[in-house]
Design an enzyme around this catalytic site. Structure first.
Site, PDB file in Angstrom:
ATOM      1  CG  HIS A 368      -0.282   0.079   2.548  1.00  0.00           C
ATOM      2  ND1 HIS A 368      -0.052   1.267   3.211  1.00  0.00           N
ATOM      3  CD2 HIS A 368       0.212  -0.888   3.350  1.00  0.00           C
ATOM      4  CE1 HIS A 368       0.543   1.023   4.368  1.00  0.00           C
ATOM      5  NE2 HIS A 368       0.720  -0.280   4.476  1.00  0.00           N
ATOM      6  CB  CYS A 387       0.963  -3.939   5.521  1.00  0.00           C
ATOM      7  SG  CYS A 387      -0.505  -4.944   5.885  1.00  0.00           S
TER       8      CYS A 387
END
Length: 481
Positions: A368, A387
């Site tokens: 992301h 992440c």
């Protein structure tokens, strides 16, 4: 009757040796037994096997015991030789260790060769040695590591480290014969620009690099090189040899036929490579999980792009880092409670940034964007909750959308200002891997830090001695995923 007993014994053997699946996909026991009966050793093949095993240092496996047992003159001897050959073959073909046993999570695709079929074929043509030699990775990087390991192996008994510690700490402005070695390691670790690694005195540029390194490892950032700083910088020949052997083992874990279009993320280096049709199309920095929230080693594809994503805060982050901060904090960060969850709305403050790369895995790990752009300037980019944050993620999303033929859909999704999904016509495989050895401009191995300490377990399994080293300090001040 005797022959069938031996075949049955070997059948059990093939399913249990070292946890390796030597008979990938085989379910017909009678067919397997027939194949086993076709494995026949002679003296020449035994010599080839012994020669291959005796050369295992080329693969960093010289500290492990691979005993060649048995003689070709009896059924029992044939069984023992097959056992010995399959064990060593598996070590080269899939790794001498099992990452699924070393780590709680490891889903990167591994090789699944039919070793029994390969061994039978090699024995029938008298080419056992060539077959075994062909099982390890066949690429320039692996060969370079092999040569480096063999060279270092001759020097691993050296009694002193590469950069000796002395009574007086090294202070800024001091001239010292150790400076070139210190500068080289700072360059290798990305703390110092190569152009600044000149001269024999402890320069201001080197001081700044050392201060940065000290801060990353939880040492007082005073720029003085004492025992603690030297321990981080210092790699003896034995340390280098161990790290390179671990790097070769990690390469053996990987599928030899990786998809030509894929994304590889090196967690240890904080670096992403985008492969397109077998060639590197892009390389950029990433921020990955901090040591307390490590990014797992996953094989998981991207299946869609998410424009203007919302972020539903995981319970763990919600309870540990957001609970109790009050309504003002939620409003400032465009967050609100929704059905018992804290949800952050789309916008420049959203912790996912302006694009999310949705991946298929049960661990809620994905790539992301991020508003915390300053973290990409860090040398040690292990700063997230697990992440993977991508540098200039919008540019990367544009690249993927264009390459996959959905650029118009992507532009329309971006323009809505709302969370919008753009499915990819085909999934793009992603491998999150951990590798602490890279290659410099001259093609030689460059050893970097081991931020999670994940090399230790592999090294121990390969029978290398344990070594305590400094670990990256957890920052603990970032709320994003």
């Amino acid at each position: 009757m005797r022959k069938s007993v031996i075949a049955g014994s070997l059948l059990v053997l093939t399913f249990t040796l070292a946890g390796c699946n030597f008979l990938a996909g085989e379910t017909d026991k009678a067919a397997v037994a027939t194949r086993i009966e076709q494995v026949h050793w002679n003296e020449a093949s035994v010599r080839q096997l012994r020669k291959a095993v005796d050369s295992r240092a080329a693969h960093g496996l010289d500290r492990m015991q691979f005993v060649v047992e048995g003689q070709p003159g009896s059924a029992e001897g044939q069984e023992a030789l097959t056992r010995s050959a399959l064990r060593y073959a598996a070590a080269l073909a899939r790794g001498a260790t099992d990452p699924a046993e070393l780590y709680d999570i490891y889903t990167v695709r591994r090789p699944k060769p039919d070793l029994l079929r390969g061994l039978a074929g090699a024995l029938s043509t008298g080419e056992v040695g060539d077959w075994i030699d062909g099982l390890a990775p066949k690429d320039e990087g692996y060969d370079t590591l092999s040569r480096a390991y063999l060279a270092l192996r001759k020097q691993t008994d050296a009694p002193t480290p590469a950069i000796p510690d002395r009574d007086e700490p090294l202070k800024p402005g001091t001239a010292d014969p150790r400076i070139p070695a210190i500068a080289r390691q700072l360059v290798a670790s990305d703390y110092l620009d190569r152009s600044a690694a000149q001269g024999g005195s402890y320069s201001p540029a080197m001081v700044q690099a050392v201060q940065h390194m000290q801060a990353d490892y939880g040492i007082k950032p005073d720029g003085i090189i004492g025992s603690d700083a030297l321990e981080i910088l210092n790699l003896s020949d034995a340390d280098r040899a161990t790290t390179i052997a671990v790097a070769m083992e990690r390469m053996r874990w990987l599928d030899r036929n990786a998809p030509p279009t894929r994304i590889d993320v090196n967690i240890a280096a904080g670096r992403l490579l985008y492969w397109r049709d077998g060639k590197i199309a892009d390389s950029r920095k990433v921020v990955v999980g901090e040591p307390a929230n490590e990014t797992p080693q996953l094989g998981s594809p991207i299946y869609r792009l998410v424009a203007n994503p919302t972020w539903t805060v995981p319970r763990s982050i919600q309870s540990k880092e957001i609970a109790g901060k009050g309504g003002d904090y939620l409003r400032r960060n465009n967050m609100a409670w929704k059905n018992g969850w804290v949800v952050q709305q789309p916008g420049p403050k959203n912790s996912l940034g302006l694009v999310k790369f949705d991946m298929k895995n049960e661990h809620q790990i994905y790539l992301h964007d991020t508003p915390a752009k300053q973290l990409f300037q860090e040398v040690q980019r292990q700063r997230s909750h697990g992440c993977v944050r991508v540098d200039d993620a919008l540019d990367f999303a544009e690249m993927l959308a264009r390459d996959e033929g959905v650029i118009d859909e992507w532009h329309r999704a971006r323009a809505t200002g709302k969370e919008t999904f753009v499915s990819l016509p085909r999934e793009i495989p992603v491998r999150l891997i951990y590798q602490t050895v890279g290659f410099g401009e001259d093609g030689e191995p460059v050893i970097r830090s081991d931020p999670y300490g994940w090399n230790d377990g592999v090294a121990a399994a390969l029978s290398f001695p344990a070594r305590q080293t400094y670990r990256l300090k957890t920052s603990g001040n970032d709320v994003g995923p």
